[in-house]
Write a protein that holds these residues in place. Structure first.
Motif, PDB file in Angstrom:
ATOM      1  N   HIS A  77      36.449  39.249  42.570  1.00 49.13           N
ATOM      2  CA  HIS A  77      35.999  39.450  43.954  1.00 49.13           C
ATOM      3  C   HIS A  77      36.366  38.244  44.815  1.00 49.13           C
ATOM      4  CE1 HIS A  77      33.251  40.155  47.342  1.00 49.13           C
ATOM      5  NE2 HIS A  77      33.149  41.409  46.912  1.00 49.13           N
ATOM      6  N   GLU A  78      36.705  38.499  46.077  1.00 49.16           N
ATOM      7  CA  GLU A  78      37.146  37.414  46.957  1.00 49.16           C
ATOM      8  C   GLU A  78      36.051  36.379  47.228  1.00 49.16           C
ATOM      9  OE1 GLU A  78      36.326  39.817  51.183  1.00 49.16           O
ATOM     10  OE2 GLU A  78      38.358  39.302  50.577  1.00 49.16           O
ATOM     11  N   GLU A  79      34.779  36.734  47.019  1.00 51.43           N
ATOM     12  CA  GLU A  79      33.695  35.782  47.247  1.00 51.43           C
ATOM     13  C   GLU A  79      33.285  35.027  45.985  1.00 51.43           C
ATOM     14  OE1 GLU A  79      30.376  37.624  49.139  1.00 51.43           O
ATOM     15  OE2 GLU A  79      31.504  38.207  50.914  1.00 51.43           O
ATOM     16  N   SER A  80      33.951  35.294  44.876  1.00 48.58           N
ATOM     17  CA  SER A  80      33.602  34.644  43.615  1.00 48.58           C
ATOM     18  C   SER A  80      34.031  33.178  43.599  1.00 48.58           C
ATOM     19  CB  SER A  80      34.276  35.380  42.458  1.00 48.58           C
ATOM     20  OG  SER A  80      34.222  34.622  41.264  1.00 48.58           O
ATOM     21  N   ASN A  81      33.099  32.283  43.306  1.00 50.55           N
ATOM     22  CA  ASN A  81      33.446  30.873  43.145  1.00 50.55           C
ATOM     23  C   ASN A  81      34.390  30.680  41.962  1.00 50.55           C
ATOM     24  OD1 ASN A  81      31.899  29.976  45.312  1.00 50.55           O
ATOM     25  ND2 ASN A  81      30.098  29.571  44.049  1.00 50.55           N
ATOM     26  N   TYR A  82      34.175  31.450  40.912  1.00 51.35           N
ATOM     27  CA  TYR A  82      35.059  31.371  39.753  1.00 51.35           C
ATOM     28  C   TYR A  82      36.489  31.746  40.129  1.00 51.35           C
ATOM     29  CZ  TYR A  82      37.500  32.832  35.547  1.00 51.35           C
ATOM     30  OH  TYR A  82      38.455  32.985  34.583  1.00 51.35           O
ATOM     31  N   ARG A  83      36.645  32.826  40.890  1.00 54.96           N
ATOM     32  CA  ARG A  83      37.996  33.243  41.281  1.00 54.96           C
ATOM     33  C   ARG A  83      38.693  32.141  42.076  1.00 54.96           C
ATOM     34  NH1 ARG A  83      40.057  38.332  45.135  1.00 54.96           N
ATOM     35  NH2 ARG A  83      41.976  37.278  45.746  1.00 54.96           N
ATOM     36  N   MET A  84      37.974  31.512  43.001  1.00 59.40           N
ATOM     37  CA  MET A  84      38.568  30.445  43.797  1.00 59.40           C
ATOM     38  C   MET A  84      39.005  29.282  42.912  1.00 59.40           C
ATOM     39  SD  MET A  84      37.901  27.268  45.339  1.00 59.40           S
ATOM     40  CE  MET A  84      36.179  27.060  45.788  1.00 59.40           C
ATOM     41  N   THR A  85      38.161  28.908  41.963  1.00 56.65           N
ATOM     42  CA  THR A  85      38.508  27.812  41.051  1.00 56.65           C
ATOM     43  C   THR A  85      39.712  28.188  40.202  1.00 56.65           C
ATOM     44  OG1 THR A  85      36.143  27.296  40.925  1.00 56.65           O
ATOM     45  CG2 THR A  85      37.582  26.205  39.352  1.00 56.65           C
ATOM     46  N   LYS A  86      39.739  29.418  39.760  1.00 54.81           N
ATOM     47  CA  LYS A  86      40.850  29.886  38.930  1.00 54.81           C
ATOM     48  C   LYS A  86      42.172  29.804  39.688  1.00 54.81           C
ATOM     49  CE  LYS A  86      42.196  33.904  36.112  1.00 54.81           C
ATOM     50  NZ  LYS A  86      41.786  35.263  35.691  1.00 54.81           N
ATOM     51  N   GLU A  87      42.160  30.275  40.939  1.00 58.00           N
ATOM     52  CA  GLU A  87      43.392  30.303  41.728  1.00 58.00           C
ATOM     53  C   GLU A  87      43.892  28.913  42.090  1.00 58.00           C
ATOM     54  OE1 GLU A  87      42.705  32.762  45.114  1.00 58.00           O
ATOM     55  OE2 GLU A  87      42.743  34.634  43.959  1.00 58.00           O
TER      56      GLU A  87
END
Length: 237
Positions: A77-87
């Motif tokens: 999801h675009e609001e996921s902190n994990y996704r942001m860190t991953k990218e």
């Protein structure tokens, strides 16, 4: 203990100084280094700098990454902190998959708070019944919240739990967050705060102004650890 306040001309320089400090602390620690991350736009800049400049400088194999809070959304999801860190970070560094401890935002929040608490307790040393992180990285919202401890739920600062479910006061979105007592048990707590919108709250908190205790960030005072604030000039008092 009074916090150590670092002020830099720009948010890039503040994030760069934070990255250098983090690198030095990881290098100095024997064994595993347990780091809790935050989300937001300034950490995105920090993660970019770490990926670009510290990909080979930091021994990522000894670093365990956790999250201070996470929105209850799936990891893509675009609001996921994990996704942001991953990218912005995880794709670029050589860190064992087993060292990445994400909050399962897609699961039922109350159950996930319990599960994440247990995972933390398995991996971290404890003191006085609380797990001890080597560093907890924090941001601060314009309302003075930190992690997902909001001004309308100051009770999370004294919660007997390591992790709890928080609700965003405006959106109603549920989040899993570390609570105040575990944050204050860390060896190092470091705020990374930038932008003019934060200036008023930063000034109130650091100046211990009347009414500042209404802001959760004002209650972050490590029991034995160190407290640092990394600010750009726009956010500085």
């Amino acid at each position: 203990m009074n916090p150590v306040v670092h002020i830099y001309p720009s948010k890039t320089e503040a994030a760069s100084a934070f990255a250098q400090t983090l690198s030095e602390q990881i290098a100095a620690k024997e064994g595993h280094f347990h780091l809790a991350l935050s989300g937001g736009s300034t950490p995105k800049l920090l993660f970019t700098l770490l990926a670009e400049n510290y990909r080979n400088e930091i021994p990522w194999g000894k670093v365990h990454l956790w999250w201070g809070d996470e929105r209850c959304v799936p990891p893509e999801h675009e609001e996921s902190n994990y996704r942001m860190t991953k990218e912005f970070l995880l794709f670029s560094i050589n860190i064992p998959q087993g060292n990445i401890h994400r909050v399962r935002g897609e699961d039922r929040p109350d159950r996930e708070a319990i599960r994440y608490e247990e995972e933390i307790k398995v991996h971290l040393e404890s003191k006085d019944g609380w797990p001890v992180f080597d560093m907890i990285m924090l941001g601060m919202g314009g309302d003075g919240h930190t992690a997902s401890i909001f001004p309308d739920n100051l009770s999370l600062l004294d919660s007997p739990q390591t992790c709890a479910v928080a609700i965003h006061p405006d959106s109603g979105q549920k989040r899993v967050t570390l609570t105040g007592k575990v944050i204050n048990q860390a060896k190092e707590v470091a705020f990374l705060v930038t932008g003019a919108s934060k200036k008023e709250k930063v000034q109130a908190i650091l100046g211990k102004e009347e009414g500042s205790k209404a802001y959760p960030a004002a209650h972050i005072q490590p029991v034995e650890g160190n407290l640092s604030w990394y600010l750009d000039e726009a956010a500085a008092p």
